[in-house]
Design a protein around this motif. Structure first.
Motif, short mmCIF file in Angstrom:
data_model
loop_
_atom_site.label_atom_id
_atom_site.label_comp_id
_atom_site.label_asym_id
_atom_site.label_seq_id
_atom_site.Cartn_x
_atom_site.Cartn_y
_atom_site.Cartn_z
N TRP A 87 0.88 -1.28 0.05
CA TRP A 87 0.00 -0.13 0.27
C TRP A 87 0.70 1.19 -0.36
O TRP A 87 0.58 2.56 -0.71
N CYS A 88 1.99 1.53 0.15
CA CYS A 88 2.78 2.49 0.69
C CYS A 88 3.53 3.03 -0.83
O CYS A 88 4.04 3.96 -1.60
N GLY A 89 3.67 1.19 -1.63
CA GLY A 89 4.37 1.58 -2.54
C GLY A 89 3.24 2.08 -3.51
O GLY A 89 3.95 3.28 -4.60
N ILE A 90 1.90 1.90 -3.46
CA ILE A 90 0.58 2.35 -4.10
C ILE A 90 0.66 4.04 -3.78
O ILE A 90 0.37 4.26 -5.44
N ILE A 91 0.75 4.00 -3.14
CA ILE A 91 0.69 5.36 -2.60
C ILE A 91 1.52 6.77 -3.15
O ILE A 91 1.27 7.30 -3.30
N VAL A 92 3.08 6.17 -3.09
CA VAL A 92 4.32 6.35 -3.27
C VAL A 92 3.80 7.08 -5.19
O VAL A 92 4.26 8.02 -5.20
N LEU A 93 3.65 5.19 -5.43
CA LEU A 93 3.43 5.60 -7.19
C LEU A 93 2.01 6.90 -7.03
O LEU A 93 2.10 8.22 -8.12
N LEU A 94 1.54 6.80 -6.31
CA LEU A 94 -0.40 7.47 -6.88
C LEU A 94 0.21 9.28 -6.51
O LEU A 94 0.22 10.19 -7.03
N LEU A 95 1.31 9.12 -6.08
CA LEU A 95 2.24 10.48 -5.36
C LEU A 95 2.38 11.17 -6.78
O LEU A 95 2.85 12.43 -6.99
N ALA A 96 3.16 10.46 -7.14
CA ALA A 96 4.38 10.92 -8.15
C ALA A 96 3.63 10.60 -9.82
O ALA A 96 3.76 11.95 -10.14
N LEU A 97 2.08 10.23 -9.39
CA LEU A 97 1.02 10.59 -10.80
C LEU A 97 0.48 12.33 -10.68
O LEU A 97 0.24 12.77 -11.86
N LEU A 98 0.03 12.10 -9.58
CA LEU A 98 -0.68 13.62 -8.81
C LEU A 98 0.64 14.61 -9.51
O LEU A 98 0.04 15.73 -9.77
N ARG A 99 1.29 14.45 -9.09
CA ARG A 99 2.67 15.56 -9.07
C ARG A 99 2.88 15.78 -10.71
O ARG A 99 2.90 17.15 -11.23
N GLY A 100 2.94 14.19 -11.18
CA GLY A 100 2.94 14.77 -12.95
C GLY A 100 1.96 15.33 -13.65
O GLY A 100 2.32 16.53 -14.57
N PHE A 101 0.75 15.22 -12.49
CA PHE A 101 -0.64 15.48 -13.86
C PHE A 101 -0.39 17.30 -13.13
O PHE A 101 -0.85 17.45 -14.37
N PHE A 102 -0.28 17.89 -12.04
CA PHE A 102 0.09 19.60 -11.75
C PHE A 102 1.17 19.78 -12.16
O PHE A 102 0.76 20.94 -13.00
N LEU A 103 2.50 18.91 -12.57
CA LEU A 103 3.12 19.47 -13.34
C LEU A 103 2.78 20.19 -15.32
O LEU A 103 2.92 21.29 -15.31
N PHE A 104 2.06 19.04 -15.37
CA PHE A 104 1.68 19.22 -16.82
C PHE A 104 0.15 20.14 -16.72
O PHE A 104 0.67 21.09 -17.44
N LEU A 105 -0.67 20.61 -16.01
CA LEU A 105 -1.48 22.28 -15.78
C LEU A 105 -0.42 23.44 -15.19
O LEU A 105 -0.80 24.14 -16.22
N MET A 106 0.70 23.09 -14.88
CA MET A 106 1.30 24.34 -14.60
C MET A 106 2.01 24.54 -15.94
O MET A 106 2.24 26.01 -15.37
N ARG A 107 2.87 23.52 -16.55
CA ARG A 107 3.14 24.29 -17.98
C ARG A 107 2.12 24.53 -18.60
O ARG A 107 2.28 25.71 -19.09
N GLN A 108 0.95 24.14 -18.91
CA GLN A 108 -0.07 24.91 -19.74
C GLN A 108 -0.78 25.97 -18.93
O GLN A 108 -0.89 26.98 -20.20
#
Length: 610
Positions: A87-108
């Motif tokens: 579950w900790c691994g899943i949460i770390v992956l989820l946090l990375a995806l959220l960070r990537g998503f907001f990085l995309f919106l940041m550049r947009q």
């Protein structure tokens, strides 16, 4: 930095994009700094769950973020080690995806905003360029003007987009990381941040160096662009005088100056970036060394999870801190470029639209009253107590030696310059009180130096007249005696003309320029030596057409030749900005040893020899 205040209006215009983009930057970093906390929890949970020898529970419970605390409380209810780690691994992956998503919106939001700002700024500069007077363009090179609207604006865009993004990213990530590090262990945080004062001092001194070198680079780039632009425009002259090698040497000299400045800046940045990386490395070493000693000694409530968290925080800050140099370089370059842009934007047009412009339909009555004019840059007095009256519908020829003030008179009438003394009246109204746009719309001007655009023949003739149709264009071409030659082109009126009309002969360019003036059908026309490149037969044909066209119009024809077939109401001879002879053709021929009489005699002799 003070020069960059000029673009604050753009940030306000796109404040929604900017504000939302800043929020996205914060959220991307927020989800990023939660990863070390989840990892630290796992590092502590595994030995605690397995009961490994030497494990010592922390004396004080770690203080995690609210979301991480909620997750941990949920995880504590699970009994399986594998389940918790998964579950900790899943949460770390989820946090990375959220960070990537907001990085995309940041550049947009931020980067797209910078493109909008670039678009607006280029339009602002171009619009201001068009408002500036003729004297400005004589003082400044075309290459420098082009460089400021292209290269300088591009560097300012790097500030309004990437630099802002990196700067806010740097501030938010470091703030969040330091905040959670301090909550975790204040003493270790102070040790880790110890190298930062050295970093701040380094940035301060290097920034000043970068700014100075950036100004030199932009200035040398302008010289290089000017050199190239002039060479391309004058390539026929260069080739005809076999000066390719000399011009290449001149270009290489300017290019070498630019290279030296660019390499100088690159050397500064080459030392700067590794230095920042070194300071980050020192912080990592301090964390491992001091944290390790505390862990071995069992003091300060520091465990392996704390050391792991701090190392992850420091590695997270690696890019943002190393980007300080890049960001500082972008800001300093943008400041140097914006300073150059501001120099032109702050230039006030010498010829300004009157506050309460008079709008009238001009009839063609022209009066020069005691006009004096001196060119500011050269100090040449082109008009000296000049007086002339032209009534509606009159045809006036202006003759005189080169430099006598003929072209200056035409440009003053179009208000390309303002008189120093005296005044020019059109229909009894001072020309400085008239709307510039309406004045120039009602006067057709064929300049001595003909200019054609890289466009079709048709579009060159109807330049500025969107409502003119093909029939109007053809009629104007017929009046200018160029229709037959145009129809002989490969694509007729749709034939593309090369830059500045290089694909045409001098006579063709002059006649297309005349057609451009005639299609406007104005009340006043000014022809400045516009038949110098046509043969005698074509000249006779054009003059015959003009006799019909100009019947009810006021016409001023500046010439070095005497048109005996054209019935001028008045002929004016200029000398040093003054009228030395004035009258009809017969009146001037009667003046013994007069300039006009001598010119006519020489022309008659030349015509007989032909």
């Amino acid at each position: 930095m003070k020069h960059l205040k000029a673009i604050q209006k753009y940030f306000w215009k796109y404040r929604v994009r900017l504000g939302v983009g800043l929020i996205f930057i914060f959220l991307s970093n927020y989800f990023n700094v939660l990863t070390p906390q989840v990892t630290g929890y796992v590092i502590d949970f595994v030995p605690r769950k397995l009961g490994l020898p030497g494990y010592q529970p922390p004396k004080r419970a770690p203080q995690y973020d609210y979301l991480v605390t909620k997750f941990i409380n949920w995880m504590e209810g699970m009994s399986g080690l594998t389940q918790v780690v998964a579950w900790c691994g899943i949460i770390v992956l989820l946090l990375a995806l959220l960070r990537g998503f907001f990085l995309f919106l940041m550049r947009q939001t931020i980067i797209v905003m910078s493109r909008h700002i670039e678009f607006d700024q280029k339009n602002e500069i171009y619009k201001h360029y068009q408002q500036l007077d003729s004297g400005f363009y004589k003082r400044n090179s075309t290459g420098d003007l082009m460089n400021r609207i292209a290269e300088d604006v591009s560097r300012v865009r790097m500030f309004s987009g990437p630099a802002i993004m990196y700067l806010v990213n740097l501030i938010s990530l470091i703030s969040l990381a330091v905040f959670f590090m301090y909550k975790r262990d204040p003493l270790l945080t102070w040790y880790v941040l110890a190298p930062l004062p050295v970093l701040a001092i380094t940035i301060y001194f290097v920034n000043n160096t970068i700014h100075k070198k950036s100004e030199k680079i932009q200035a040398s780039l302008s010289d290089l662009t000017t050199n190239a632009q002039e060479s391309y425009s004058g390539i026929r002259v260069i080739k005809s005088f076999v000066q390719e090698k000399a011009m290449l040497g001149f270009f290489m000299k300017n290019s070498e100056e630019y290279r030296k400045n660019a390499i100088g800046l690159a050397k500064v940045e080459a030392v700067y970036f590794p230095s920042i990386t070194l300071l980050i490395g020192i912080s990592t070493l301090l964390t491992i060394m001091i944290g390790g000693l505390y862990y071995i000694r069992g003091t300060h409530n520091i465990g392996l999870d704390t050391i792991v968290e701090f190392v992850m925080y420091i590695n997270m800050m690696m890019f943002p801190v190393s980007a300080i140099g890049l960001t500082a370089s972008m800001i300093q370059r943008a400041a140097a470029s914006q300073k150059r842009i501001n120099q032109f934007l702050d230039t006030k047009p010498a010829i300004a639209e009157p506050q309460k412009a008079t709008k009238v339909d001009l009839q063609g009555n022209i009066v020069f009253e005691n006009v004096d004019f001196v060119y500011t840059d050269t100090g040449i007095r082109a008009m000296n107590n000049f007086n002339l009256s032209v009534k509606k519908g009159q045809k006036v020829a202006i003759v005189g030696r080169t430099g006598s003030g003929k072209t200056t008179m035409a440009q003053l009438l179009l208000r390309m310059y303002d008189v120093n003394n005296g005044r020019i009246l059109l229909d009894g109204i001072d020309i400085r009180e008239l709307s510039l746009r309406q004045l120039r719309e009602q006067v057709s001007y064929v300049p001595q130096d003909v200019f054609l655009f890289s466009e079709t023949v048709e579009n060159n003739i109807r330049f500025g007249l969107a409502h003119a149709d093909a029939a109007d264009v053809e009629k104007a071409a017929l009046q200018a005696s160029v229709h037959k030659e145009i129809t002989g082109f490969s694509q007729g009126y749709q034939t593309m003309i090369g830059e500045r009309g290089v694909t045409l002969s001098g006579g063709q360019k002059q006649r297309i320029s005349i057609a451009r003036a005639l299609i406007k059908d104005p009340s006043m026309v000014i022809f400045d030596d516009c038949l110098s490149a046509v043969d005698a037969k074509t000249e006779k044909e054009i003059i015959g057409n003009l006799n019909d066209y100009l019947q009810d119009k006021t016409a001023i024809i500046i010439t070095h030749r005497i048109f005996t077939l054209f019935a001028f109401d008045k002929i004016v001879v200029l000398e040093d900005g003054r009228i030395v002879e004035e009258g009809t053709h017969q009146d001037l021929l009667a003046i013994p040893d007069g300039y006009y009489a001598n010119l006519y005699a020489r022309q008659q002799e030349t015509d007989r020899e032909k």
